[in-house]
Design a protein around this motif. Structure first.
Motif, PDB file in Angstrom:
ATOM      1  N   ASP A 118      -2.548   4.150   1.831  1.00  0.00           N
ATOM      2  CA  ASP A 118      -2.015   4.945   3.701  1.00  0.00           C
ATOM      3  C   ASP A 118      -1.264   5.175   3.889  1.00  0.00           C
ATOM      4  N   VAL A 119      -0.110   4.041   3.396  1.00  0.00           N
ATOM      5  CA  VAL A 119       1.169   4.874   3.509  1.00  0.00           C
ATOM      6  C   VAL A 119       2.160   5.420   3.404  1.00  0.00           C
ATOM      7  N   ASN A 120       3.324   5.785   4.893  1.00  0.00           N
ATOM      8  CA  ASN A 120       3.505   7.281   5.226  1.00  0.00           C
ATOM      9  C   ASN A 120       4.848   6.941   4.364  1.00  0.00           C
TER      10      ASN A 120
ATOM     11  N   GLN B  26       7.759   9.039   4.485  1.00  0.00           N
ATOM     12  CA  GLN B  26       8.695   8.774   5.369  1.00  0.00           C
ATOM     13  C   GLN B  26       9.445   7.733   6.008  1.00  0.00           C
ATOM     14  N   LYS B  27       7.841   6.222   5.920  1.00  0.00           N
ATOM     15  CA  LYS B  27       8.724   5.551   6.918  1.00  0.00           C
ATOM     16  C   LYS B  27       8.693   4.196   5.677  1.00  0.00           C
TER      17      LYS B  27
ATOM     18  N   GLU C 162       9.980   2.900   1.746  1.00  0.00           N
ATOM     19  CA  GLU C 162       9.543   3.554   0.441  1.00  0.00           C
ATOM     20  C   GLU C 162       8.860   2.219  -1.101  1.00  0.00           C
TER      21      GLU C 162
ATOM     22  N   GLU D 164       1.371   6.382  -4.029  1.00  0.00           N
ATOM     23  CA  GLU D 164       2.826   7.179  -3.385  1.00  0.00           C
ATOM     24  C   GLU D 164       4.264   5.432  -3.557  1.00  0.00           C
TER      25      GLU D 164
ATOM     26  N   LYS E  57       2.698  -3.381   5.666  1.00  0.00           N
ATOM     27  CA  LYS E  57       2.065  -3.218   6.220  1.00  0.00           C
ATOM     28  C   LYS E  57       2.690  -3.664   6.850  1.00  0.00           C
TER      29      LYS E  57
ATOM     30  N   THR F  41       5.840  -1.825   9.167  1.00  0.00           N
ATOM     31  CA  THR F  41       5.480  -0.063   9.385  1.00  0.00           C
ATOM     32  C   THR F  41       4.664  -0.096  10.529  1.00  0.00           C
TER      33      THR F  41
END
Ligand code: PGA
Length: 255
Positions: free
Chosen positions: A32-34, A36-37, A39, A62, A252, A255
């Motif tokens: 679920d990591v974004n 865009q937020k 890398e 990702e 996590k 973020t």
């Protein structure tokens, strides 16, 4: 504007089969990591790059692929070495250069690191350049002069647009694998110093866009305090990147 970067440096650990399992576990944990937020980069040994790249593509994790080193020539009679072009052909994005273990154990010089940085850019890779002081340099308050020298040498002759995309990791050698970390304030002070130095070299615009990481015994428990410092844009993680749950908790936590 600077996307947080968390890179796992697996060092000389994990056979390609063990590496497959680890990347699958990390991929699931971080489904679920974004991007865009944050890398998230994994740097397995050379022998697992191909397998991991295939898994990242097939399972749409990702995750971004990094290598731990490369040689400074394009091709030729360099037995045992790997070129930037070979890494690029495996969809490798980042390459760690000038890690203290390579400098201290394998005798890699500042000039070699500089040549590798240029070669990496030429091949379309992004160098993740390491710098940091030894315990005795730390005690002698030579941290700034040491990292200044290493960063200036690594970036000598590198174009500003390339410097902008390069990543620098400040890793105090006494903190690597020891369970000791720089305090968030000390890490911030040194990393802010590196940014101001880069600004003097190539301008504040480039320096402001560049991502600067901290490395040295980063764990889930200390990541947040370190990463919440204004100039620290992420972490280069060694030991804790070998356990999917711990590494994912670091991601996590920031973020
Ligand atoms: P460590 O290693 O997290 O095990 O201290 C960091 C590194 O060497 O990049």
């Amino acid at each position: 504007m600077r996307i947080t970067l968390i890179a796992g440096n697996w060092k000389m650990n994990k056979s390609h089969l063990e590496a497959m399992r680890l990347v699958q576990e990390i991929g699931h944990e971080l489904a679920d990591v974004n991007p865009q937020k944050v890398e998230v980069v994994v740097c397995p040994p050379f022998t697992a790059l191909r397998t991991i790249q295939t898994l990242i593509d097939a399972d749409r994790y990702e995750l971004v692929l990094g290598a731990q080193n490369m040689y400074l020539a394009e091709e030729g009679a360099f037995t045992g070495e790997i070129s930037a072009g070979m890494l690029k052909a495996l969809n490798v994005t980042y390459v760690v250069l000038g890690h203290s273990e390579r400098r201290e154990i394998l005798g890699e010089s500042d000039d070699e690191v500089n040549a590798k940085v240029k070669m990496a850019f030429e091949a379309g890779l992004t160098p993740l350049i390491c710098c940091g002081e030894t315990e005795s340099e730390h005690a002698a308050e030579q941290t700034r002069s040491k990292v200044e020298h290493q960063v200036q040498a690594a970036l000598a002759g590198v174009r500003p647009d390339q410097v902008r995309s390069a990543v620098i990791a400040y890793e105090p050698i006494w903190a690597i694998g020891t369970g000791q970390t720089a305090t968030p304030a000390d890490a911030q002070a040194t990393i802010a110093y590196i940014r101001s130095m880069v600004a003097d070299m190539v301008g504040p615009d480039v320096a402001g866009a560049m991502r600067l990481l901290y490395g040295g015994s980063v764990k889930a428990g200390n990541a947040k305090a370190l990463m919440s410092q204004s100039d620290i844009d992420g972490a280069l993680v060694g030991g804790a990147s070998l356990e999917a749950a711990e590494f994912s908790s670091i991601v996590k936590a920031v973020t």
